[in-house]
Design an enzyme around this catalytic site. Sequence first.
Site, short mmCIF file in Angstrom:
data_model
loop_
_atom_site.label_atom_id
_atom_site.label_comp_id
_atom_site.label_asym_id
_atom_site.label_seq_id
_atom_site.Cartn_x
_atom_site.Cartn_y
_atom_site.Cartn_z
N GLY A 55 0.70 -1.14 -0.17
CA GLY A 55 0.45 0.16 -0.21
C GLY A 55 0.27 1.20 0.59
O GLY A 55 1.47 1.42 0.72
N ASP A 239 -4.48 1.42 2.29
CA ASP A 239 -2.88 0.90 1.67
C ASP A 239 -3.79 -0.47 1.09
O ASP A 239 -3.91 -0.89 1.86
CB ASP A 239 -2.48 0.35 3.46
CG ASP A 239 -3.84 -0.03 4.81
OD1 ASP A 239 -5.11 0.29 3.77
OD2 ASP A 239 -4.01 -0.06 5.52
N THR A 240 -4.35 0.07 -0.24
CA THR A 240 -4.35 -1.61 -0.89
C THR A 240 -3.33 -2.29 -1.63
O THR A 240 -1.83 -1.97 -0.96
CB THR A 240 -4.90 -0.41 -2.46
OG1 THR A 240 -6.18 0.11 -2.11
CG2 THR A 240 -4.68 -1.81 -3.26
N VAL A 241 -2.80 -3.57 -1.87
CA VAL A 241 -2.15 -4.35 -1.86
C VAL A 241 -2.04 -4.90 -3.72
O VAL A 241 -3.00 -4.46 -3.95
CB VAL A 241 -1.97 -5.63 -1.18
CG1 VAL A 241 -2.13 -5.12 0.22
CG2 VAL A 241 -3.19 -6.42 -1.41
N SER A 257 -5.40 -5.29 -4.79
CA SER A 257 -6.70 -5.92 -3.64
C SER A 257 -7.05 -4.94 -2.62
O SER A 257 -6.19 -4.12 -2.31
CB SER A 257 -6.54 -7.54 -3.24
OG SER A 257 -7.70 -7.94 -2.46
#
Length: 425
Positions: A55, A239-241, A257
Amino acid sequence: MIGLSSYAGVMESLMNSAEEQQPSSPLANSWSKIQESSKNQTPKCVGGFVLVHAGAGYHSESKAKEYKHVCKRACQRAVDQLKAGALAVEAVAAALVELEDSPFTNAGMGSNLNLSGEIECDASIMDGKSLHYGAVGAISGIKNPVLVANRLLSEAQKGKLSAGRIPPCFLVGRGAHDWAVSHGIPPCPSEKMASKFSLSAYKRNKRKMELAEKIDTGHTHAKKRRQSSENENGSGCLDTVGAVVIDLEGNVAAAVSSGGLAMKHPGRVGQAAHYGCGCWAENACSMNSHSTAVSTSGCGEHLIRTMLARECSAAMQSEDAHQALLEAMQNKFISSPFLAGEDRVLGGVIVLRCCRCVEPPPSQNIQGILVEFLWSHTTESMCVGYMSAQDSKAKTHISRLPPGTVPGQCLAIEGGVCRLMSVVE
């Protein structure tokens, strides 16, 4: 704002260090060493590279160890797949599962809760070889949304459905959940999806909202509410991954995601599910000399309106990858006319650019792939990890904006380069 040449030396220094730090690694070995080893064993392919991110947002020093650890695990899981002969799209999905399962990331298990106290996730995946894409938006009750996106991609590759129907590539809400279950992906009870971190954050955010609603309307109070909202949905919550991978055959893939913004409206779908916004992957072809893979993170609305993943991929066809990404982030994102009314433009990207090595190898059964990997962000920080199939362990790094700079109005960019070598029959 950071000028276009402010970070010109970073790429070069990291390129050198990426090779110098591992003198005993096969990644830095000479052609002759690989040729010698091929004489003593059955020829085989050894290659592949993965770059992941946990993220673009704010990563506190107190949790730095946890963020780095999950990135290492994600890299290792992808590399294990590559060593077993998996294609890039399978390896990138494996990396995402590891990232989704961590309670410290805002994806899958432990995602942010929405206004109704529920978890709704977005995810997408793209295969650079077939150019197929699969995505889910606002899906609940599924532990690993990326697996649904990947299944949509693979099912679409099988061709049309009965009666000539076009298979879906993007499903949302209850329809996405039911489709997943009908295709063998087990549901997960909603109460098990939330972590103690996401639940405590929801309770804290809810109290703040209730307090704000009690304040009388007025210019000063309205301004305070706006500032509170900005801080709550600011760089600390983005904090998208994601991950990008190249396999031993030179195919690329990308995935992303996210659990979305904290306290988002139910049904909101962020960039992680949108085509060309959350991720992009495209093998080299007659039109493009380089294979590229991109995964994004940040404020979904900003990334959607700029289609940043696809823009960065297109920019990577330029001669200088570092300069191209710098200009794309500056001109297509921070200074984008589509975001002219935004005070802070928040986002980050990880990028792979690959091509066959130009110099001739000493043997016809040895091939080389030059991989350039970069990350850039306008948020306070971005946590990344990377690993080749020849490395013994992954490297991790938390990139931060220079001191005194303003998130959303300036950017950081770093990266490196490696050469993958394959012994082929």
